[in-house]
Design an enzyme around this catalytic site. Structure first.
Site, PDB file in Angstrom:
ATOM      1  N   ASP A   8      34.480  58.950  30.570  1.00 60.32           N
ATOM      2  CA  ASP A   8      34.178  59.308  31.958  1.00 60.32           C
ATOM      3  C   ASP A   8      34.605  60.758  32.186  1.00 60.32           C
ATOM      4  O   ASP A   8      35.778  61.096  32.030  1.00 60.32           O
ATOM      5  CB  ASP A   8      34.923  58.371  32.907  1.00 60.32           C
ATOM      6  CG  ASP A   8      34.440  58.480  34.345  1.00 60.32           C
ATOM      7  OD1 ASP A   8      33.453  59.205  34.582  1.00 60.32           O
ATOM      8  OD2 ASP A   8      35.038  57.831  35.214  1.00 60.32           O
ATOM      9  N   ASP A 103      27.580  61.303  33.813  1.00 59.92           N
ATOM     10  CA  ASP A 103      28.956  61.636  33.420  1.00 59.92           C
ATOM     11  C   ASP A 103      29.746  60.467  32.852  1.00 59.92           C
ATOM     12  O   ASP A 103      30.968  60.548  32.739  1.00 59.92           O
ATOM     13  CB  ASP A 103      29.705  62.215  34.621  1.00 59.92           C
ATOM     14  CG  ASP A 103      29.770  61.251  35.802  1.00 59.92           C
ATOM     15  OD1 ASP A 103      29.074  60.219  35.760  1.00 59.92           O
ATOM     16  OD2 ASP A 103      30.506  61.535  36.758  1.00 59.92           O
ATOM     17  N   GLU A 104      29.063  59.405  32.453  1.00 62.87           N
ATOM     18  CA  GLU A 104      29.794  58.202  32.058  1.00 62.87           C
ATOM     19  C   GLU A 104      28.981  57.411  31.039  1.00 62.87           C
ATOM     20  O   GLU A 104      27.765  57.281  31.164  1.00 62.87           O
ATOM     21  CB  GLU A 104      30.037  57.363  33.317  1.00 62.87           C
ATOM     22  CG  GLU A 104      30.893  56.155  33.151  1.00 62.87           C
ATOM     23  CD  GLU A 104      31.039  55.403  34.474  1.00 62.87           C
ATOM     24  OE1 GLU A 104      31.786  54.416  34.485  1.00 62.87           O
ATOM     25  OE2 GLU A 104      30.401  55.790  35.482  1.00 62.87           O
TER      26      GLU A 104
END
Length: 349
Positions: A8, A103-104
């Protein structure tokens, strides 16, 4: 035993803005839409979070909490380009990657030959490379399943690494607050607390049957998570069909007016989830879902309807009219068009 890593990025959009403009570093910063046009916060720096600013919050509200907040318009082309660079790093270690947003992502490194198969060392190397090559930080969680890997990545944020070994699972989960469990929101956590259940150890004291009676099929999921069990695979080709938010209420909502009062908070959370989608999706048809007190349910969606509060209020009214009785659950969501990488920008609304 599987080896799962959850990666993350730390305040991704804000981190990239600070990377590219050093004058923004160390300041309360929010990336998002204009406060004059009902914009929302896509993400914010940790300095802004200290004032109570958070993702999916109305920008006007954020500015009231932090009058000195610097507001930067998002550059989705930059965020997508960096996201692709991060995924290229992932692919040096495994092809089993499940993106959750720009983003993850989850990585299954169970069969990876790197570092003699050590998931911890792989996570360390990924973090090092992202920091050196892209000049931002990511947090990582390593665990035997997705549920625990995601919790672990948040354990030492920002710029942290936390590992839960198979031998540590039972003890770690036992002390975990039930609010940390996937799918347990504020209302469910409060409901469990009134039952005397605050930790997973408390959950284990009861029977699976009692949880199913109280929460339906979600009770089975709660039972499994309380024992550290999550068999979900890392889905490489997983594509979303929709994004939604649901809330089951401790007490049935008696009428339409009570239902309408719950809409703003649900839509705020939905906005936040939409902002985290990558550029291969475009929001399409909005929909609402109602589950009545007798467990009958209805879903209503409208092509061409807006995604604003008034549109959802109208749909909720129509859906409620189908039952006209107390409501147990409200869901709001959006069907998605799968663009498969088309360069379209999500609207900040």
């Amino acid at each position: 035993m599987r080896k799962i890593i959850h990666i993350d990025c730390d305040c991704f959009y804000a981190a990239l803005e600070m990377r590219d403009d050093p004058s923004l570093r160390g300041k309360a910063l929010a990336v998002g839409g204009s406060p004059d046009k009902r914009g929302v916060v896509a993400t914010c720096s940790y300095e802004a979070r200290a004032y109570g600013v958070r993702s999916a919050m109305a920008m006007r509200t954020a500015l009231k909490l932090c009058p000195d907040l610097l507001v930067v318009r998002p550059r989705f082309d930059v965020y997508r380009a960096v996201s692709k660079q991060i995924h290229a790093i992932f692919r040096d270690y495994t092809e089993l990657i499940e993106p959750l947003s720009l983003d993850e992502a989850y990585l299954d490194v169970s069969a990876s030959p790197h570092f003699a198969g050590s998931a911890t060392r792989i996570a360390q190397d990924i973090r090092r490379r992202v920091a050196e090559e892209l000049r931002i930080t990511v947090s990582a969680g390593v665990a035997p399943n997705k549920f625990l890997a995601k919790i672990a990545s948040d354990w030492r944020k920002p710029d942290g690494l936390f590992v839960i070994t198979p031998e540590q699972v039972d003890g770690f989960v036992a002390e975990l607050p039930v609010a940390k469990l996937h799918g347990v929101g504020k209302v469910t956590a409060e409901r469990l607390a009134r039952m005397g259940i605050r930790t997973c150890a408390d959950l284990r004291q009861g029977s699976k049957l009692s949880l199913v009676r109280e929460f339906g099929s979600f009770g089975e999921r709660l039972w499994s998570l309380a024992h550290g069990v999550d068999e979900r695979p890392v889905e490489v080709d997983s594509r979303r069909q929709s994004v939604s938010v649901e809330c089951t209420f401790d007490r049935d909502l008696p009428d339409l007016a009570a239902c309408l009062e719950e809409l703003p908070a649900l839509l705020e959370e939905l906005d936040g989830r939409l902002l985290r989608l990558d550029g291969s999706y475009r929001p399409d048809k909005p929909f609402v879902k109602l589950k009545f007190h007798d467990f009958t349910q209805t879903t209503l969606e409208q092509a061409g309807a807006g995604r604003d509060l008034d549109s959802y209020r109208q749909m909720l009214g129509q859906a409620f009219a189908r039952g006209s009785r107390p409501v147990r659950l409200i869901g709001v969501g959006v069907r998605l068009l799968d663009l498969q990488g088309a360069h379209e920008q999500l609207r900040l609304f």
